[in-house]
Design a protein around this motif. Structure first.
Motif, PDB file in Angstrom:
ATOM      1  N   PHE A  18      36.556  29.354  14.066  1.00  0.00           N
ATOM      2  CA  PHE A  18      36.498  28.340  15.218  1.00  0.00           C
ATOM      3  C   PHE A  18      35.297  28.015  15.526  1.00  0.00           C
ATOM      4  N   LYS A  19      35.075  26.525  15.740  1.00  0.00           N
ATOM      5  CA  LYS A  19      33.840  25.922  16.043  1.00  0.00           C
ATOM      6  C   LYS A  19      33.727  25.821  17.635  1.00  0.00           C
ATOM      7  N   ASN A  21      33.209  23.090  19.175  1.00  0.00           N
ATOM      8  CA  ASN A  21      33.693  21.834  19.449  1.00  0.00           C
ATOM      9  C   ASN A  21      35.077  21.980  19.417  1.00  0.00           C
ATOM     10  N   ASP A  22      35.963  22.961  18.883  1.00  0.00           N
ATOM     11  CA  ASP A  22      37.338  23.298  18.810  1.00  0.00           C
ATOM     12  C   ASP A  22      37.694  23.266  20.168  1.00  0.00           C
ATOM     13  N   GLN A 144      44.413  27.356  15.015  1.00  0.00           N
ATOM     14  CA  GLN A 144      43.022  26.884  14.676  1.00  0.00           C
ATOM     15  C   GLN A 144      43.568  25.248  14.359  1.00  0.00           C
ATOM     16  N   ARG A 148      42.160  22.140  16.740  1.00  0.00           N
ATOM     17  CA  ARG A 148      41.260  21.123  16.064  1.00  0.00           C
ATOM     18  C   ARG A 148      41.982  19.943  16.271  1.00  0.00           C
TER      19      ARG A 148
END
Length: 172
Positions: A18-19, A21-22, A144, A148
């Motif tokens: 998970f980033k 910006n997600d 996820q 996104r």
């Protein structure tokens, strides 16, 4: 909340599951939409300082099919406190369903929960969840992808949010 550098746990965002910006923000307009609430819990029955936390995620599905994560409660609770928390959250949010891993219900809180629901006359629409032999990474794929695609928004104003994002970015 400690920074990643202070904890010396650097996470390379390019390979993170998970980033940052997600995590899309929930707006005031989003909060005004008609929603149906859902609650999912991952229980840990122990109050010791080293025990895992019991976590309750309160989410709402809005009219545009966007999942709004409204609140996350993360506490060390014993079995009775978990049942009290579940009944309280059920009263406040009136969720369509309350999802908990099947084994956690049958092997831990089931008897307490049934007893308390009968005693109070307040009943939870409990959905026993089964992982079907999939590991955490496989089970997390759908959320996820949804994140996104912008299909999940988070109430970043909640005091729970910084810890939630930090732990999510360290997953698994």
């Amino acid at each position: 909340v400690y920074s990643q550098e202070y904890l010396n746990e650097p996470i390379d965002d390019t390979v993170a599951y998970f980033k940052k910006n997600d995590f899309s923000s929930l707006s005031l307009e989003d909060k005004k939409k008609n929603v149906h609430y859902y609650i999912a819990a991952d229980l840990a029955i122990s109050q010791s300082e080293t025990a895992d936390y019991s976590v309750f995620v309160i989410a709402a599905m809005d009219e545009n099919r966007t999942l709004q994560v409204r609140n996350v409660i993360r506490e060390r609770l014993d079995g009775r406190e978990i049942v009290d928390m579940m009944l309280s959250l059920n009263d406040v949010y009136k969720p369509e369903v309350f999802g908990i891993e099947d084994m956690q219900v049958s092997k831990s809180i089931g008897p307490f929960l049934r007893e308390e629901m009968l005693r109070t006359g307040k009943f939870i629409n409990l959905l026993p969840l089964k992982h079907g032999g999939k590991d955490k990474l496989q089970r997390a794929r759908s959320i996820q992808g949804r994140m996104r695609a912008g299909g999940v928004k988070f109430d970043k104003s909640g005091d729970w949010y910084p810890i939630f994002e930090d732990e999510s970015c360290k997953f698994p």
